[in-house]
Design a protein around this motif. Structure first.
Motif, short mmCIF file in Angstrom:
data_model
loop_
_atom_site.label_atom_id
_atom_site.label_comp_id
_atom_site.label_asym_id
_atom_site.label_seq_id
_atom_site.Cartn_x
_atom_site.Cartn_y
_atom_site.Cartn_z
N VAL A 119 10.75 -0.04 20.32
CA VAL A 119 12.17 0.29 20.11
C VAL A 119 12.28 0.99 18.76
O VAL A 119 12.00 0.38 17.72
N PRO A 120 12.65 2.28 18.73
CA PRO A 120 12.76 3.00 17.46
C PRO A 120 13.72 2.29 16.49
O PRO A 120 14.77 1.81 16.89
N ALA A 121 13.29 2.21 15.24
CA ALA A 121 14.09 1.67 14.13
C ALA A 121 14.37 0.17 14.25
O ALA A 121 15.20 -0.35 13.51
N ALA A 122 13.70 -0.54 15.15
CA ALA A 122 13.90 -2.00 15.26
C ALA A 122 13.25 -2.70 14.07
O ALA A 122 12.15 -2.34 13.65
N ARG A 123 13.93 -3.72 13.55
CA ARG A 123 13.38 -4.49 12.43
C ARG A 123 12.22 -5.38 12.85
O ARG A 123 11.33 -5.68 12.07
N ALA A 124 12.25 -5.82 14.13
CA ALA A 124 11.20 -6.71 14.64
C ALA A 124 10.94 -6.41 16.10
O ALA A 124 11.83 -5.95 16.81
N THR A 125 9.71 -6.66 16.55
CA THR A 125 9.38 -6.45 17.97
C THR A 125 9.51 -7.73 18.79
O THR A 125 9.50 -7.67 20.00
N GLY A 126 9.63 -8.88 18.15
CA GLY A 126 10.01 -10.12 18.84
C GLY A 126 8.91 -10.78 19.67
O GLY A 126 7.74 -10.43 19.61
N LEU A 127 9.35 -11.76 20.45
CA LEU A 127 8.44 -12.51 21.32
C LEU A 127 7.75 -11.59 22.32
O LEU A 127 8.39 -10.70 22.88
N THR A 141 13.37 -8.22 21.96
CA THR A 141 13.68 -7.72 20.63
C THR A 141 15.16 -7.34 20.59
O THR A 141 15.91 -7.66 21.50
N ALA A 142 15.56 -6.65 19.52
CA ALA A 142 16.95 -6.23 19.36
C ALA A 142 16.98 -4.82 18.83
O ALA A 142 16.14 -4.44 18.01
N GLU A 143 17.92 -4.04 19.28
CA GLU A 143 18.10 -2.69 18.74
C GLU A 143 18.92 -2.78 17.47
O GLU A 143 19.77 -3.64 17.32
N GLY A 144 18.67 -1.82 16.55
CA GLY A 144 19.47 -1.77 15.32
C GLY A 144 19.09 -2.87 14.35
O GLY A 144 18.05 -3.47 14.44
N LEU A 184 0.82 -1.21 0.00
CA LEU A 184 0.00 0.00 0.00
C LEU A 184 0.86 1.26 0.00
O LEU A 184 0.33 2.37 0.00
N ASP A 185 2.18 1.08 0.03
CA ASP A 185 3.11 2.21 0.02
C ASP A 185 4.26 1.93 -0.95
O ASP A 185 5.44 2.03 -0.60
N GLY A 186 3.90 1.54 -2.17
CA GLY A 186 4.90 1.32 -3.21
C GLY A 186 5.91 0.22 -2.90
O GLY A 186 7.04 0.25 -3.38
N ASN A 187 5.52 -0.75 -2.09
CA ASN A 187 6.37 -1.88 -1.67
C ASN A 187 7.59 -1.44 -0.86
O ASN A 187 8.57 -2.18 -0.75
N ARG A 188 7.53 -0.24 -0.30
CA ARG A 188 8.60 0.21 0.60
C ARG A 188 8.31 -0.34 1.99
O ARG A 188 7.18 -0.23 2.49
N PRO A 189 9.30 -0.90 2.67
CA PRO A 189 9.06 -1.36 4.04
C PRO A 189 9.00 -0.16 5.00
O PRO A 189 9.65 0.85 4.76
N PRO A 190 8.22 -0.27 6.07
CA PRO A 190 8.22 0.80 7.07
C PRO A 190 9.58 0.89 7.76
O PRO A 190 10.35 -0.07 7.75
N LYS A 191 9.88 2.02 8.38
CA LYS A 191 11.20 2.22 8.98
C LYS A 191 11.39 1.45 10.27
O LYS A 191 12.51 1.28 10.74
N GLU A 192 10.29 0.94 10.86
CA GLU A 192 10.41 0.20 12.12
C GLU A 192 9.21 -0.72 12.33
O GLU A 192 8.13 -0.47 11.81
N ALA A 193 9.43 -1.76 13.07
CA ALA A 193 8.35 -2.69 13.42
C ALA A 193 7.51 -2.11 14.55
O ALA A 193 7.95 -1.21 15.27
N LYS A 194 6.29 -2.61 14.68
CA LYS A 194 5.37 -2.11 15.70
C LYS A 194 4.68 -3.27 16.41
O LYS A 194 4.59 -4.38 15.89
#
Length: 199
Positions: free
Chosen positions: A175-183, A196-199, A148-158
């Protein structure tokens, strides 16, 4: 351990107990099966040549295929939780043509299977937990291509918090800019603990 029988037509990624029955979903295409432990396993187990195994959708099949979560566009249901409305909620993600997430539900009282994907486009759902006794369903995600946004990934997971009574989402960026929010799990009433993990 007791081997019950083959899992024909299902690679189960998530299982959950509700009403004394085991609900299973996963791959391929987010199928939904129900297993009654009070009855023998019959899925994929045929007798003599004149008595083949029942079809997965037949009432005689245990586990029995209830349907699939087509409205969610999910290829793999990955987590599940029970809501206060009695529905069983499933979250997962697509593959190939659509890689975002989806939320689906099954209502054991009515047999309804439904769900949606649009609010989760760009967010693959990996983990699901209930909070506040099932009033909230928490979806943990990773970022993916958002069609829905030109196949661009969002900058962070939620984290997406679905209110079962209001049928609305809240979004949290733990966590700002995290790729995943995890378990995630509810560690105390209304307190979600995540890994989760930072970065």
């Amino acid at each position: 351990a007791t081997y019950l029988g083959p899992r024909t037509g299902l690679a189960p990624y998530t299982t959950i107990v509700s009403g004394g029955k085991l609900y299973l979903s996963g791959y391929a295409g987010g199928p939904l099966f129900v297993y009654d432990p009070e009855k023998p396993w019959t899925l994929g187990k045929g007798g003599p040549p004149d008595r083949p195994a029942p079809r997965a959708e037949d009432a005689a099949s245990n586990p029995r295929r209830l349907g699939e979560f087509r409205a969610t566009r999910v290829a793999i249901m990955h987590g599940s939780a029970v809501g206060t409305d009695g529905r069983i909620y499933f979250g997962g993600f697509g593959e190939r043509g659509y890689t975002g997430g989806g939320l689906g539900w099954y209502d054991p009282k009515t047999g309804e299977i439904d769900g949606f994907w649009r609010p989760l486009s760009g967010y693959m759902v990996h983990y699901v937990t209930a909070a506040l006794g099932g009033r909230l369903i928490v979806l943990s995600t990773s970022a993916s291509a958002d069609e829905l946004d030109g196949n661009r990934p969002p900058k962070e997971a939620k984290l997406f918090i679905y209110d079962v009574g209001e049928h609305k989402f809240r979004e949290i960026v733990p966590v700002p800019a995290a790729r995943a929010t995890g378990l995630v799990a509810e560690a105390a009433p209304g307190r979600i603990l995540g890994l989760t993990a930072e970065g």
